[in-house]
Design a protein around this motif. Sequence first.
Motif, short mmCIF file in Angstrom:
data_model
loop_
_atom_site.label_atom_id
_atom_site.label_comp_id
_atom_site.label_asym_id
_atom_site.label_seq_id
_atom_site.Cartn_x
_atom_site.Cartn_y
_atom_site.Cartn_z
N ALA A 91 0.84 -1.21 0.00
CA ALA A 91 0.00 0.00 0.00
C ALA A 91 0.86 1.25 0.00
CB ALA A 91 -0.92 -0.01 1.22
N ILE A 92 1.88 1.26 0.85
CA ILE A 92 2.77 2.43 0.94
C ILE A 92 3.55 2.60 -0.36
CG2 ILE A 92 4.83 3.32 2.09
CD1 ILE A 92 3.72 2.16 4.69
N GLN A 93 4.01 1.50 -0.95
CA GLN A 93 4.78 1.60 -2.19
C GLN A 93 3.94 2.22 -3.30
OE1 GLN A 93 7.96 1.19 -2.53
NE2 GLN A 93 7.86 1.72 -4.72
N GLU A 94 2.65 1.90 -3.35
CA GLU A 94 1.77 2.51 -4.35
C GLU A 94 1.72 4.02 -4.19
OE1 GLU A 94 -0.89 1.23 -6.63
OE2 GLU A 94 0.33 -0.59 -6.74
N LEU A 95 1.65 4.50 -2.94
CA LEU A 95 1.58 5.93 -2.68
C LEU A 95 2.92 6.61 -2.91
CD1 LEU A 95 -0.70 5.74 0.46
CD2 LEU A 95 -1.32 6.71 -1.75
N VAL A 96 4.00 5.89 -2.72
CA VAL A 96 5.32 6.43 -3.07
C VAL A 96 5.41 6.63 -4.57
CG1 VAL A 96 7.79 5.90 -3.16
CG2 VAL A 96 6.51 5.49 -1.04
N GLN A 97 4.95 5.64 -5.34
CA GLN A 97 5.01 5.73 -6.80
C GLN A 97 4.11 6.84 -7.34
OE1 GLN A 97 3.99 1.74 -8.03
NE2 GLN A 97 6.06 0.96 -7.68
N GLU A 98 3.00 7.11 -6.63
CA GLU A 98 2.11 8.19 -7.07
C GLU A 98 2.56 9.56 -6.59
OE1 GLU A 98 -1.98 7.39 -6.15
OE2 GLU A 98 -1.96 5.43 -7.13
N GLY A 99 3.61 9.61 -5.80
CA GLY A 99 4.18 10.89 -5.39
C GLY A 99 3.62 11.49 -4.12
N TYR A 100 2.86 10.71 -3.35
CA TYR A 100 2.30 11.23 -2.10
C TYR A 100 3.25 11.05 -0.92
CZ TYR A 100 -2.23 11.64 -4.41
OH TYR A 100 -3.25 12.00 -5.26
N LEU A 101 4.04 9.99 -0.95
CA LEU A 101 4.90 9.65 0.18
C LEU A 101 6.35 9.51 -0.27
CD1 LEU A 101 2.72 6.90 1.93
CD2 LEU A 101 2.90 9.31 2.57
N GLU A 102 7.23 9.68 0.69
CA GLU A 102 8.67 9.49 0.46
C GLU A 102 9.23 8.69 1.63
OE1 GLU A 102 11.90 12.55 -1.02
OE2 GLU A 102 11.55 12.80 1.14
N LYS A 103 9.89 7.60 1.32
CA LYS A 103 10.47 6.76 2.36
C LYS A 103 11.92 7.17 2.59
CE LYS A 103 9.27 2.61 3.02
NZ LYS A 103 9.04 1.13 2.99
N GLY A 104 12.26 7.40 3.85
CA GLY A 104 13.63 7.75 4.21
C GLY A 104 14.21 6.69 5.11
#
Length: 237
Positions: A53-66
């Motif tokens: 779920a998080i990876q989908e939102l990262v790909q759509e530009g909403y989230l960034e994983k650090g």
Amino acid sequence: MSLSRKDRPLYLQIKNIIKDRILYGEYALGTNIPSEPQLEQEFGVSKITVRNAIQELVQEGYLEKGSGKGTKVIRITSTSKLSKWKRFTEILVEEGHRIQKQWLRAETISCDVDTESYRLFGERCIRLERVYFLDDVPYIYYTHYLTDTIGDLELSDLNAQSLYELLEEQNISLDKLRDEFDVSTPPEHIADILRISNGKQLLKRSRYSYDDQRNVKEYSIGYYNTELQNYVVNYDV
């Protein structure tokens, strides 16, 4: 938070719930969302489901994983294929407000002959009701009427995706929206939920959503307590 156990993958349901929380200001720009273990516990799902779920939102530009810094919100606006202007709720979130929505009921009803829902959908349709909160205060009350060809709905179906995503899942693609604005007195039960005096007039918004054959697939009535916040539309030119 309850999830629908129907055919829609759980990771997509969780993705849409997190996305909603971002768009409505529960997870603010520049802040971290809850950790993966916290989300696993909240939704009662596996680690891989939350990560997908998080990876989908990262790909759509909403989230960034650090690395070691959590997962940060880096975008709080959506792109609607139906309009070139920002949604009203997005404007409020950008101004620092927090919007929450609560679905109240979903049911199939018999339409009274002298109603707009009967004119649009015939003897039966689906009625959905929800309330929006502006910074924890009841602000907008919406009643949605849909064609009953999409079948039975449960509140868990609505919690896991937006109304328009639900229509798209039923192969109902919306091509045009039409809004009408008026000033009107809401029904007593709506006035009670919005915590206003009976007889007080509010901004009334009527929306018609059409498919590419110009058939109405959704009809909605919203009452806005503009004493809390004016209705705003920002246009890009």
